[in-house]
Design a protein around this motif. Structure first.
Motif, PDB file in Angstrom:
ATOM      1  N   GLU A  39      30.424  27.976  32.150  1.00 28.59           N
ATOM      2  CA  GLU A  39      30.044  28.698  30.939  1.00 28.59           C
ATOM      3  C   GLU A  39      31.226  28.966  30.009  1.00 28.59           C
ATOM      4  N   ARG A  67      31.774  25.911  27.939  1.00 30.31           N
ATOM      5  CA  ARG A  67      30.806  25.693  27.007  1.00 30.31           C
ATOM      6  C   ARG A  67      31.088  26.808  25.685  1.00 30.31           C
ATOM      7  N   ARG A  68      31.716  27.693  25.854  1.00 29.89           N
ATOM      8  CA  ARG A  68      32.230  28.687  24.926  1.00 29.89           C
ATOM      9  C   ARG A  68      33.515  28.159  24.116  1.00 29.89           C
ATOM     10  N   GLU A 110      30.011  28.042  38.198  1.00 27.21           N
ATOM     11  CA  GLU A 110      29.171  28.418  37.250  1.00 27.21           C
ATOM     12  C   GLU A 110      29.814  29.069  36.068  1.00 27.21           C
ATOM     13  N   ASN A 111      30.798  30.095  36.379  1.00 31.57           N
ATOM     14  CA  ASN A 111      31.571  30.834  35.320  1.00 31.57           C
ATOM     15  C   ASN A 111      32.432  29.968  34.504  1.00 31.57           C
TER      16      ASN A 111
END
Length: 372
Positions: free
Chosen positions: A223, A226-227, A219-220
């Motif tokens: 994320e 995506r940044r 998950e991290n």
């Protein structure tokens, strides 16, 4: 190393070779020590290969290569010793493979949880934590290797005690001996399903658990990708596409597919094991030919791969939808879509088993290339 540990221990026993060895005066501990010596040499060769490969990297020092090779050797040795211990508890080689692979999945998942969440009780004790503890190329700390050596001796001592306390052909732990019912089967396919049903269930549950844990752990990373914070390197190649979440599911699908391929090879290889144990001769007495018996195991392997990948796709799809914003279609395409590779592995194993039984080990070559 899990499969190799079973191959040199319980598979030899199920094939009757351990009984011949006992006839020469070699006791159970002696046979276990011989198997451990073979596995130790194989682990050492893997460590040498890993260390030599590290030397090819720019800036790598001989001390770093030595530490990395020792970490790989120690990890493989601990996994092999744990599998040999489990092999003394189970009733046959099939149960030993299932228990060993289930333990492998739990140890890997526990280490992943420890690495992601720093839950020390979840995986700091896992053999997969050895490389990080030694830190090749960094601290090159040899103290964790001493701890691993002590743990290895304990595992081998317990395995030796368990081997001394059981008879050939049975496990130290016997399940359901008092309530075992006659095995009824309507044909080769039904018989193969009944003989392998627990293995199918255990493999599917273990693969689904690993897929779910890896999806949650990512998950991290997804994320950050995506940044735009993940560029280059292994993570960049995995998550650098248009959808990092789908990239992670693709990676998990490759791992689940590799497990399904291994399952297919093992199940189709059961036909050769039955030939050595003379079970095929008994089955032929019912009017079933060798081709029909081999086809039955091929069909069961295809069903098993579908069950394993379906369970992994279901779990990764649910976890991915909740944490990664991926869709059920992504999980179905990237995880369950690995089924054709498992079918190909089953076909290659069946072909080798029919044309050149002594070369059945070649069926593992495509799988090793896939993982690499």
């Amino acid at each position: 190393m899990v499969l190799r540990a079973v191959a040199v221990s319980r598979t030899q026993e199920d094939g009757g070779r351990s009984e011949l060895l006992r006839g020469t005066g070699v006791g159970p501990v002696g046979g276990l020590a011989a198997s451990g010596l073979v596995l130790g040499m194989q682990c050492a060769l893997l460590g040498v290969g890993a260390g030599t490969g590290l030397l090819a990297l720019e800036g790598a020092r001989p001390a770093d290569a030595l530490a990395y090779g020792a970490a790989v050797c120690g990890t493989c040795a601990l996994l092999a010793a744990a599998t040999m211990l489990l092999a003394q508890l189970t009733t046959d080689a099939t149960g030993a493979r299932g228990a060993g692979l289930a333990a492998l999945g739990l140890l890997y998942a526990g280490h992943g949880v420890w690495a992601a969440e720093r839950w020390s009780r979840a995986g700091a004790w896992s053999p997969f934590a050895l490389r990080g503890a030694i830190d090749p190329g960094g601290a090159d700390d040899w103290c964790p290797l001493l701890v691993a050596g002590a743990a290895l001796l304990v595992l081998l001592a317990v395995a030796a005690a368990a081997a001394r306390g059981r008879d050939l052909g049975v496990g130290l732990i016997r399940f359901g001996l008092r309530h075992r019912r006659p095995l009824r089967a309507g044909g080769p396919v039904t018989l193969a399903l009944r003989l392998s049903r627990m293995q199918l269930l255990a493999w599917a549950v273990a693969t689904a658990a690993v897929a779910g844990v890896l999806t949650a752990m990512g998950e991290n990373m997804v994320e950050l990708a995506r940044r735009g914070a993940v560029e280059g390197g292994v993570l960049g190649s995995l998550l650098g596409g248009s959808d990092p979440g789908a990239g992670l599911l693709d990676y998990i699908g490759v791992l689940a597919g590799a497990l399904a391929c291994a399952q297919a090879v093992v199940l189709v290889g059961r036909f050769a094991a039955e030939e050595r144990s003379e079970l095929v001769e008994a089955e032929r007495g019912t009017g079933s030919g060798s081709a029909r018996l081999l086809s039955a195991w091929c069909l069961v392997s295809l069903l098993a791969a579908a069950l394993t990948l379906g369970a992994a796709a279901l779990v990764s799809g649910l976890v991915g939808a909740a944490l990664l914003d991926t869709t059920a279609g992504d999980a179905l395409r990237l995880v369950a879509g690995q089924w054709p590779s498992a079918a190909a592995s089953a076909g290659v194993t069946a072909l080798l088993g029919g044309l050149w039984p002594q070369a059945r080990w070649l069926a593992w070559a495509p799988l090793l290339g896939r993982v690499a």
